[in-house]
Enzyme design. Structure first.
Site, PDB file in Angstrom:
ATOM      1  N   GLU A 259       3.809   6.607   5.405  1.00 18.78           N
ATOM      2  CA  GLU A 259       4.587   5.997   6.489  1.00 18.78           C
ATOM      3  C   GLU A 259       6.004   6.567   6.427  1.00 18.78           C
ATOM      4  O   GLU A 259       6.643   6.502   5.370  1.00 18.78           O
ATOM      5  CB  GLU A 259       4.651   4.477   6.312  1.00 18.78           C
ATOM      6  CG  GLU A 259       3.323   3.773   6.450  1.00 18.78           C
ATOM      7  CD  GLU A 259       3.484   2.270   6.256  1.00 18.78           C
ATOM      8  OE1 GLU A 259       4.107   1.623   7.123  1.00 18.78           O
ATOM      9  OE2 GLU A 259       3.013   1.757   5.229  1.00 18.78           O
ATOM     10  N   ARG A 483      -2.865   2.633  -8.556  1.00 17.92           N
ATOM     11  CA  ARG A 483      -1.571   3.220  -8.218  1.00 17.92           C
ATOM     12  C   ARG A 483      -0.756   3.475  -9.493  1.00 17.92           C
ATOM     13  O   ARG A 483      -1.056   2.939 -10.559  1.00 17.92           O
ATOM     14  CB  ARG A 483      -0.794   2.304  -7.264  1.00 17.92           C
ATOM     15  CG  ARG A 483      -0.344   0.988  -7.867  1.00 17.92           C
ATOM     16  CD  ARG A 483       0.273   0.094  -6.795  1.00 17.92           C
ATOM     17  NE  ARG A 483       1.384   0.772  -6.127  1.00 17.92           N
ATOM     18  CZ  ARG A 483       1.967   0.301  -5.025  1.00 17.92           C
ATOM     19  NH1 ARG A 483       1.528  -0.814  -4.462  1.00 17.92           N
ATOM     20  NH2 ARG A 483       2.975   0.942  -4.487  1.00 17.92           N
ATOM     21  N   LYS A 493      11.114  -0.219  -1.297  1.00 17.60           N
ATOM     22  CA  LYS A 493      12.121   0.389  -0.422  1.00 17.60           C
ATOM     23  C   LYS A 493      13.232  -0.610  -0.097  1.00 17.60           C
ATOM     24  O   LYS A 493      14.404  -0.246  -0.024  1.00 17.60           O
ATOM     25  CB  LYS A 493      11.450   0.880   0.856  1.00 17.60           C
ATOM     26  CG  LYS A 493      10.447   2.000   0.627  1.00 17.60           C
ATOM     27  CD  LYS A 493       9.615   2.270   1.871  1.00 17.60           C
ATOM     28  CE  LYS A 493       8.522   3.291   1.579  1.00 17.60           C
ATOM     29  NZ  LYS A 493       7.597   3.459   2.711  1.00 17.60           N
TER      30      LYS A 493
END
Length: 829
Positions: A259, A483, A493
């Site tokens: 993204e 992950r 973020k």
């Protein structure tokens, strides 16, 4: 840089106290940075006469490590138990940090009186192993793990050290034993040296194009080794499989779908490695596809940075696409889904939708619009597209299965109204598809054979399959792996943006962060990141890795690739009195003792040189081997040792400001017990190279598991800026060559990308060679100091493309970043 740079850690009143027990200046300053452990260390010194009287540097360092470990203990440790451990360090029963750590854990669980025999066993006191036993253990490890070649030396050393039999063995003895076994089994190490010279990006590209090695790779075992073969994913109709195989030619096709709403971080490097690497390993293709379906959060800088980081890591996309490339096709499929009575337009509020989806009670219920007529939903969806509704006034929802136990089957939203203009389609669309609607359908349109994602999307696999089958289109197979994250760091973020906006760090590329642009700026080579990710393996388990393990991989990578330069962080002037004022001997030295391909540098040796402040003491001791009055030390690569005859101090501060020494160039040569680094003053050759700022980066957070209140966990003095360090004059040709090599490699790769790689339908350029070239290409090891890279803030005219100069130019400003420290035992006397 940020506010932290203004703090002078050397001014802490505890520094002299900590130095008095035998800690170096650097370690004494480091010990003051954590208030809790500093207080414990102060108590130990004041409560133990032997410690306060001074120890050798090794034991003093262990006492400092003990204070840190005690501060982190989960349960309080009483004074008696603490003193028991201290006395075992003082008496040299405990000789390593590993033993001290085990001792702290033991006394945390066992109160006084301590069972000495049990304590010694748990902490490795008195442990011994014969060379024969050590060699036999190493050989067994090498055979059992199918080790192939010198490239695995680092992992084998780490692996053997972790075996129970060698729990307390000397790390140096383990290292020597492993090297001896490798020499016997694989022959001389020289055979592997040329690989160290190969450019990192070219090496990654070659690895992608080369046939599979005989030894099983990460793509052939574990999670990735068990993936289906192309065409092995079930389809609702046989012709869908046949059409897919016809389009792909039976190849592996993957995609990396970020993204564009933020900068990539270290966790994304695993996704890049898995998707690009798996396709390349099987001779397939990998898309870079921007998932740009939310114009409210997307910015052009993120698109540019994502492509730059993919290429920096050594990969080239087969095609660069955007989810927005398919907006028209996605809209048509949404209409088709309504016609099949598999979707409906909902006008509920966000709160009502949450209730209907069971987010309040855990049990879904039908939306009041769920059974509206198909024609009515078609009209309302057209109204959404034409801008009749404001955001949140209407949504297209999929009609899934409310009886299913998976919340991802409870009528997910497929389209919503957004009024933000899109970076590519501008104001064309008033509605935008969601990730849940877009991702699987674009995977289908792009004929992805393996849709690889992380385990948080496991529950989404069912809705992914449902939508493809509901529309009767080709259905890729989604497979999920664990992950990657690093302890002591944050990847959110939102939180990183807060750190940036509130001035805790100096932008998204602040080298204390673990965004990829920050790691690049710090000087971490892209090949080291790929090496780190590949050695972790790929499985369904999440990887929360210690920062120390990442740094060790970087250190091992740089060990064989980074040239070595003489450097002093905090210079102390030395005048060699028995040399004339105009004396100058040009010394040729190797840039790497084990990699002759890196070449040599020529440096002056003169009457005036500079050494590290920590390499001199005014008072000598029998366990101290560096410079002191009347003492002799060697100078790396210099022709003779020097002996200190006297020194001068600043009357105001008492600080030593100059040493007077004698060059031992007459009579029988004295063999010094230690060698120290140095740089010479010689204006004619531009020596030394003065560094305006040397930036040392410490951990940004105090905790391994950063709490939700991350601001309160920020460590003090995470950035230390040292002014006026010095580097040998060999820096200039090395820096010039590094930039020349980087530019050539970048141009070659860009030319290949321009010929081979497809762009998006609007002709977006693939990349430019300048994206791969930055100041960080200049990397070196400051001998006995650390690994360094040139920071983007540096201004060096001679490194400009096309510059004819080679050396210092008026207006230059040199800034170095510490990439990673040397091994813990580096720099010992």
């Amino acid at each position: 840089m940020s506010k932290a740079a203004k703090v002078d850690p050397n001014a802490d009143p505890l520094v002299p106290l900590f130095k008095s027990i035998g800690l170096s200046q650097v370690k004494a300053v480091e010990a003051t940075k954590a208030p809790k452990s500093a207080a414990i260390l102060k108590e130990i010194i004041e409560g133990n006469p032997t410690v306060s009287a001074g120890l050798d540097e090794k034991r003093a360092t262990l006492i400092g490590s003990l204070a840190v470990l005690l501060s982190k203990a989960a349960n309080p440790i009483e004074t008696a138990e603490r003193d028991y451990v201290v006395n075992n360090v003082v008496s040299s029963n405990l000789k390593t940090v590993d033993q001290v750590s085990a001792a702290v854990k033991y006394v945390e669980a066992n109160k006084s009186p301590i069972n000495e025999e049990e304590f010694n066993k748990e902490c490795g006191v008195g442990f011994s192993i014969t060379p024969e036993q050590l060699t036999a253990t190493v050989k067994a490890y090498v055979e059992n793990n199918n080790v192939a070649g010198w490239a695995n030396l680092g992992p084998v050393i780490s692996g053997t050290k972790a075996t129970p039999e060698l729990r307390w063995a000397s790390p140096l003895e383990v290292k020597n034993a492993v090297e001896a076994v490798f020499l016997e089994k694989f022959g001389p190490k020289e055979a592997a040296k040329p690989k160290a010279k190969e450019p990192k990006a070219a090496k990654a590209e070659k690895a992608a194009d080369a046939p599979a090695a005989p030894r099983r790779s990460v793509f052939e075992e574990g999670f990735l080794g068990q993936l289906h073969k192309p065409g092995g994913n079930p389809q609702i109709h046989p012709h869908l499989r046949e059409a897919h195989l016809a389009a792909t030619g039976g190849q592996v096709w993957t995609r990396f779908p970020p993204e564009p709403n933020g900068y990539l971080h270290i966790g994304h490097s695993k996704a890049i490695f898995v998707n690009f690497g798996y396709a390349a390993h099987h001779g397939g293709k990998c898309y870079l596809r921007y998932d740009d379906t939310n114009p409210e959060k997307e910015e052009g800088r993120y698109f540019e940075s994502i492509l730059e980081m993919v290429r920096w890591l050594g990969f080239e996309p087969w095609k660069i696409t955007y989810s927005s490339d398919y907006f028209s096709e996605l809209y048509d499929l949404a209409v088709e889904l309504i016609k099949r009575d598999k979707a409906y337009v909902c006008h509920c509020t966000q709160e009502e939708i949450k209730v209907d989806r069971g987010e309040k009670k855990g049990q879904p219920r039908p939306c009041i619009h769920r059974n509206r007529p198909i024609e009515e939903s078609l009209v309302e969806f057209e109204n959404m597209k034409n801008g009749k509704y404001k955001p949140k006034e209407a949504n297209l929802r999929m009609k899934q299965d409310l009886e299913d136990g998976n919340p991802q089957m409870w009528d997910l939203t497929a389209y919503r109204v957004l009024e933000s203009p899109h970076h590519r389609t501008k104001d064309k669309w008033k509605i935008y598809p969601t990730y849940d609607f877009t991702h699987c359908l674009v995977d289908s349109m792009e004929n992805i054979s393996h849709s690889l994602c992380t385990t948080e999307f496991i529950s989404s696999r069912q809705s992914y399959d449902w939508l493809c089958d509901a529309l009767e289109v080709y259905k890729p197979r989604q497979s999920e792996y664990g992950r990657l994250s690093l302890e002591g760091s944050i990847m959110s973020k939102r939180k990183i943006l807060a750190l940036v906006d509130e001035g805790f760090v100096d932008g998204w590329d602040d080298p204390r962060l673990y965004t990829l642009i920050a790691l690049r700026r710090r000087g971490v080579p892209p090949g080291a990141i790929i090496s780190f990710v590949s050695t972790l393996g790929v499985s369904t388990a999440s990887s929360n890795i210690e920062i120390a393990r990442f740094e060790q991989t970087v250190r091992q990578y740089l060990e064989g690739t980074a040239p070595r330069l003489l450097m002093v962080l905090r210079p102390l002037k030395v005048t060699i009195e028995n040399l004339p004022e105009d004396y100058c001997l040009m010394v040729e030295k190797p840039l790497h003792p084990k990699v002759p391909e890196l070449g040599t540098s020529k440096i002056p040796f003169t009457r005036t040189i500079y050494i590290e402040q920590d390499d001199f003491r005014t008072e000598d001791s029998k366990d101290y081997f560096r410079l002191a009055p009347g003492k002799t030390v060697g100078l790396f690569q210099a022709p003779y040792p020097i002996t200190c005859t006297s020194f001068k101090t600043d009357p105001a501060t008492g600080q030593v400001v100059e040493l007077f020494c004698k060059l031992e160039n007459e009579g029988p040569a004295k063999k010094p017990k230690a060698f120290i680094q140095w740089v010479a003053e010689h204006a004619a050759s531009g020596s030394p190279v003065k560094v305006n700022e040397t930036r040392i980066f410490n951990r940004l957070f105090k905790s391994d598991k950063v709490p939700s209140d991350f601001r309160a966990d920020i460590a003090p003095n995470s950035l230390e800026v040292i002014k006026d360090s010095m580097v040998e004059v060999g820096f200039w040709p090395l820096a010039r060559q590094a930039m020349t090599d980087a530019r050539k490699e970048a141009k070659d790769r860009t030319a290949k990308a321009s010929a081979d790689v497809k762009t998006s339908e609007d002709g977006t350029p693939v990349a430019t060679s300048e994206q791969l070239v930055g100041n960080e290409c200049v990397r070196f090891q400051g001998l006995r100091v650390a690994y360094f890279a040139l920071d983007k803030d540096a201004r060096v005219a001679s490194l400009a493309d096309g510059s004819k100069t080679d050396g210092y130019t008026q207006g230059d400003y040199i800034v170095l970043n510490q990439i990673v420290s040397l091994k813990e035992d580096a720099g010992k006397a």
